[in-house]
Structure formats: structure tokens, C-alpha cells
Design an enzyme around this catalytic site. Structure first.
Site, PDB file in Angstrom:
ATOM      1  N   THR A  38       0.846  -1.116   0.139  1.00 39.13           N
ATOM      2  CA  THR A  38      -0.339   0.574  -0.304  1.00 39.13           C
ATOM      3  C   THR A  38       0.949   1.018   0.493  1.00 39.13           C
ATOM      4  O   THR A  38       2.097   0.968   0.612  1.00 39.13           O
ATOM      5  CB  THR A  38      -0.675   0.285   0.945  1.00 39.13           C
ATOM      6  OG1 THR A  38      -0.052   0.531   2.394  1.00 39.13           O
ATOM      7  CG2 THR A  38      -1.400  -2.022   1.318  1.00 39.13           C
ATOM      8  N   ASP A  61      -4.324   6.198   1.865  1.00 31.93           N
ATOM      9  CA  ASP A  61      -3.552   6.919   3.454  1.00 31.93           C
ATOM     10  C   ASP A  61      -4.151   6.915   4.793  1.00 31.93           C
ATOM     11  O   ASP A  61      -5.137   6.865   4.535  1.00 31.93           O
ATOM     12  CB  ASP A  61      -4.350   8.249   2.602  1.00 31.93           C
ATOM     13  CG  ASP A  61      -3.734   9.914   3.259  1.00 31.93           C
ATOM     14  OD1 ASP A  61      -3.375   9.796   4.051  1.00 31.93           O
ATOM     15  OD2 ASP A  61      -4.001  10.590   3.239  1.00 31.93           O
ATOM     16  N   ASN A  88       4.569   0.636   8.665  1.00 35.12           N
ATOM     17  CA  ASN A  88       6.067   0.740   8.326  1.00 35.12           C
ATOM     18  C   ASN A  88       5.616   2.707   7.906  1.00 35.12           C
ATOM     19  O   ASN A  88       6.617   3.077   8.799  1.00 35.12           O
ATOM     20  CB  ASN A  88       5.582  -0.063   7.090  1.00 35.12           C
ATOM     21  CG  ASN A  88       7.368   0.935   7.121  1.00 35.12           C
ATOM     22  OD1 ASN A  88       8.929   1.230   7.406  1.00 35.12           O
ATOM     23  ND2 ASN A  88       7.596   1.718   6.125  1.00 35.12           N
ATOM     24  N   SER A 139       8.856   1.472  15.359  1.00 37.53           N
ATOM     25  CA  SER A 139       8.953   2.416  16.105  1.00 37.53           C
ATOM     26  C   SER A 139       9.937   2.736  15.494  1.00 37.53           C
ATOM     27  O   SER A 139      10.509   4.030  14.413  1.00 37.53           O
ATOM     28  CB  SER A 139       9.057   2.235  17.744  1.00 37.53           C
ATOM     29  OG  SER A 139       9.652   3.037  18.385  1.00 37.53           O
ATOM     30  N   TYR A 153       9.112  13.931  16.780  1.00 36.29           N
ATOM     31  CA  TYR A 153       8.658  12.359  16.849  1.00 36.29           C
ATOM     32  C   TYR A 153       9.020  11.524  17.951  1.00 36.29           C
ATOM     33  O   TYR A 153       8.043  10.796  17.471  1.00 36.29           O
ATOM     34  CB  TYR A 153       9.882  12.518  15.078  1.00 36.29           C
ATOM     35  CG  TYR A 153      10.524  11.246  14.639  1.00 36.29           C
ATOM     36  CD1 TYR A 153       9.627  11.092  14.057  1.00 36.29           C
ATOM     37  CD2 TYR A 153      11.373  11.104  14.705  1.00 36.29           C
ATOM     38  CE1 TYR A 153       9.906   9.793  13.425  1.00 36.29           C
ATOM     39  CE2 TYR A 153      12.210   9.229  14.612  1.00 36.29           C
ATOM     40  CZ  TYR A 153      11.341   8.801  14.199  1.00 36.29           C
ATOM     41  OH  TYR A 153      11.896   7.654  13.121  1.00 36.29           O
ATOM     42  N   LYS A 157       6.540   8.053  18.446  1.00 36.85           N
ATOM     43  CA  LYS A 157       7.234   7.050  18.750  1.00 36.85           C
ATOM     44  C   LYS A 157       6.490   6.555  20.202  1.00 36.85           C
ATOM     45  O   LYS A 157       6.781   5.132  20.299  1.00 36.85           O
ATOM     46  CB  LYS A 157       8.503   6.958  18.172  1.00 36.85           C
ATOM     47  CG  LYS A 157       8.339   6.676  17.184  1.00 36.85           C
ATOM     48  CD  LYS A 157       7.228   6.282  16.483  1.00 36.85           C
ATOM     49  CE  LYS A 157       7.776   6.150  14.505  1.00 36.85           C
ATOM     50  NZ  LYS A 157       6.888   4.774  13.828  1.00 36.85           N
ATOM     51  N   THR A 188      17.590   5.299   4.169  1.00 38.61           N
ATOM     52  CA  THR A 188      16.417   5.567   3.564  1.00 38.61           C
ATOM     53  C   THR A 188      15.819   6.876   3.107  1.00 38.61           C
ATOM     54  O   THR A 188      16.879   7.425   2.874  1.00 38.61           O
ATOM     55  CB  THR A 188      15.530   5.104   4.286  1.00 38.61           C
ATOM     56  OG1 THR A 188      15.235   5.409   5.737  1.00 38.61           O
ATOM     57  CG2 THR A 188      15.085   3.532   4.995  1.00 38.61           C
TER      58      THR A 188
END
Length: 288
Positions: A38, A61, A88, A139, A153, A157, A188
Site C-alpha cells: 500500500t 492514506d 510502516n 517505532s 517525532y 514513537k 532510506t
């Protein structure tokens, strides 16, 4: 022995357009499992095999519950079950506590916390009906350790960690397992395209919040972690009959989490006599 096409497990993964999600799609398929991939923009998933018996590409979404429900329904219609959910999708907002606008903070929680919750709530009825399933919640080392500029952020988490701890106790008796994935720096898009920051910060925070954010940005392309190896670890943990609840990934994650646990233990040891004396009718032991 590899699974056949009809009994191969179904992995439902959010945020597959890049990073861990993209790598995990490849790993899942290489191991013979079936995949529901997705993303908000499904054109980013054009590299996946055009094989309806193994792959379903669905727009999703995480901030739109109708989109979430539609993707889960499509997965059920195509494959009849979901065995592994990987939450994710997410991004990082890096900025000072005082200067980051409220709207940006709320969006961080809408994606990283409420989005994860909505996907989990949509999939749980499927897993409960099966009396089996596995949930991997992405996480971060920031789910254990917060630093200047990472407050919002990290708070998102930390919330994922708390929700996962509670969820684990609620669903384990139903045959459903939960694991937290706690990566540090991996190659990434997280430190580039997936990093957001306020447009300006006060001069008083130049050496703390602003400098911390700039250090995070400066990691882009220089992260120690191999995202492909991280995806392989996620596959491996899902194969264990008794998986760990927390899976730190990367040397930095291990070192920072160990240091945090030691610091917490030191505070508890220091405060223990006073803390224990706060119960009951005895004399309160002064803090020292």
C-alpha cells in the site's frame, strides 16, 4: 519447505513507496509470501510483479479512514485473510518544542499515531476471526530516547511503544503477536524526503533544537544501517514461534537504548528509598 501459492502467508504493509516498506516488499516476495503493498500514490509501486495470485497493490492514506477500510476490504476479497500487518508508514518532524507550529505537530501525530491506530483497528477483526496474526509496529530508537529537535517525532514513537505494550497484553490471548521495530539510522529517505521541520526557530535554540535537526539532516546518505538487512530481520522475526517484543536494529539503536536503560535504573536506585516511603503511614524519606 516453501509455501505453495495457496497457503503462503499474507503480508499487509503500509508505506511501501520507499525505504523500509519498499525493501520489505521485495524480501516478502522473495521468501514466497503473498503481499498487499500500500501507498498513497500506487504509481510508486510499479516495480512490483503483475501477479494477482501473489500481489495486491492498494491505495492507502493512513490519515483517511475510508481509504484504510477500502484497502483492508480489498485484501480480504483478494486473499481471504491477513497474516502479518506491518505498520510502516510515517515520517519525522524535527524542531524545537516552543517554535514548531501546532498544525505541524498535529499532522505528525495524525500520521504516526492515529494512522497506525486506524490501520490496526481495521485489521484486528480479521486477525481475531482467524485467531492468529502478527503485528509489526515501526517505532524507532527515538521511541526510547528523545534529544533536542526530536521531541515531537519521539513523542509520536513513545506513543507507538505504549500502545503496542497495551495491545500486546490485549491480543496475545487471542493468538495475535506484537513486535516493536526500533531502528536507528538506515539508508532510506527518512533523513531527506521523509523529514519535516519548521520554517524558522528562535535564536535561543540555535545550538540545541536547530543544531540537532541539522545533524539529523546531515546523516542523509551516510547512515550506517542497510535497509535491506533491516527488512530481512523483519521477515526473520515473523518466523519465530516466540518473537521478542522489541527488535532494535543498528549499532546506534542498541547503544542508545542500553544507555537509556542504565540512566533510568540509576535514577530509580537513587530515588528508591524516598519513592518507597511515599506509600503507607510511615515516615517519608527525604530525597538526596
Amino acid at each position: 519447505m516453501p509455501a505453495t501459492a495457496t497457503d503462503a502467508p499474507i503480508w499487509f504493509v503500509t508505506g511501501c513507496s520507499s525505504g523500509f516498506g519498499r525493501q520489505l516488499c521485495d524480501v516478502v516476495l522473495e521468501h514466497g509470501a503473498r503481499l498487499v503493498a500500500t501507498a498513497r500514490d500506487v504509481s510508486s509501486l510499479s516495480h512490483l510483479p503483475d501477479d494477482e495470485s501473489r500481489v495486491l497493490v492498494a491505495p492507502l492514506d493512513v490519515t483517511n479512514r475510508a481509504s484504510v477500510d477500502a484497502a483492508v476490504a480489498a485484501a480480504q476479497e483478494r486473499f481471504g485473510r491477513i497474516d502479518v500487518l506491518v505498520n510502516n508508514a510515517g515520517y519525522g518532524l524535527f524542531g524545537g518544542i516552543e517554535d514548531t507550529p501546532d498544525a505541524e505537530v498535529r499532522r505528525q501525530f495524525d500520521v504516526n499515531v492515529h494512522g497506525l491506530l486506524d490501520v490496526t483497528r481495521a485489521v484486528l477483526p480479521v486477525l481475531r476471526a482467524q485467531k492468529s496474526g502478527y503485528i509489526l509496529n515501526l517505532s524507532s530508537v527515538a521511541g526510547q530516547v528523545a534529544r533536542a529537535s526530536t521531541g515531537f517525532y519521539a513523542a509520536s514513537k513513545f506513543a507507538v511503544e505504549a500502545l503496542s505494550e497495551a495491545l500486546r497484553e490485549e491480543v496475545e490471548p487471542l493468538g495475535i503477536k506484537v513486535t516493536l521495530i526500533e531502528p536507528s539510522g538506515f539508508k532510506t529517505d527518512f533523513h531527506g524526503r521523509s523529514l519535516a521541520a519548521p520554517s524558522a526557530e528562535g535564536a535561543d535554540y540555535a545550538q540545541t533544537a536547530a543544531a540537532g535537526r541539522d545533524r539529523v539532516r546531515g546523516m542523509a546518505g551516510n547512515q550506517a544501517g542497510d535497509a535491506r538487512k533491516a527488512a530481512e530481520l523483519m521477515w526473520q522475526v515473523a518466523q519465530l514461534s516466540d518473537p521478542p517484543f522489541r527488535l532494535p536494529m543498528g549499532e546506534m539503536a542498541v547503544d542508545l537504548i542500553r544507555a537509556k536503560l542504565a540512566a533510568v535504573a540509576a535514577d530509580v536506585d537513587r530515588c528508591e528509598p524516598s519513592a518507597r516511603s511515599a506509600d503507607g503511614d510511615g515516615t517519608l524519606v527525604p530525597l538526596t
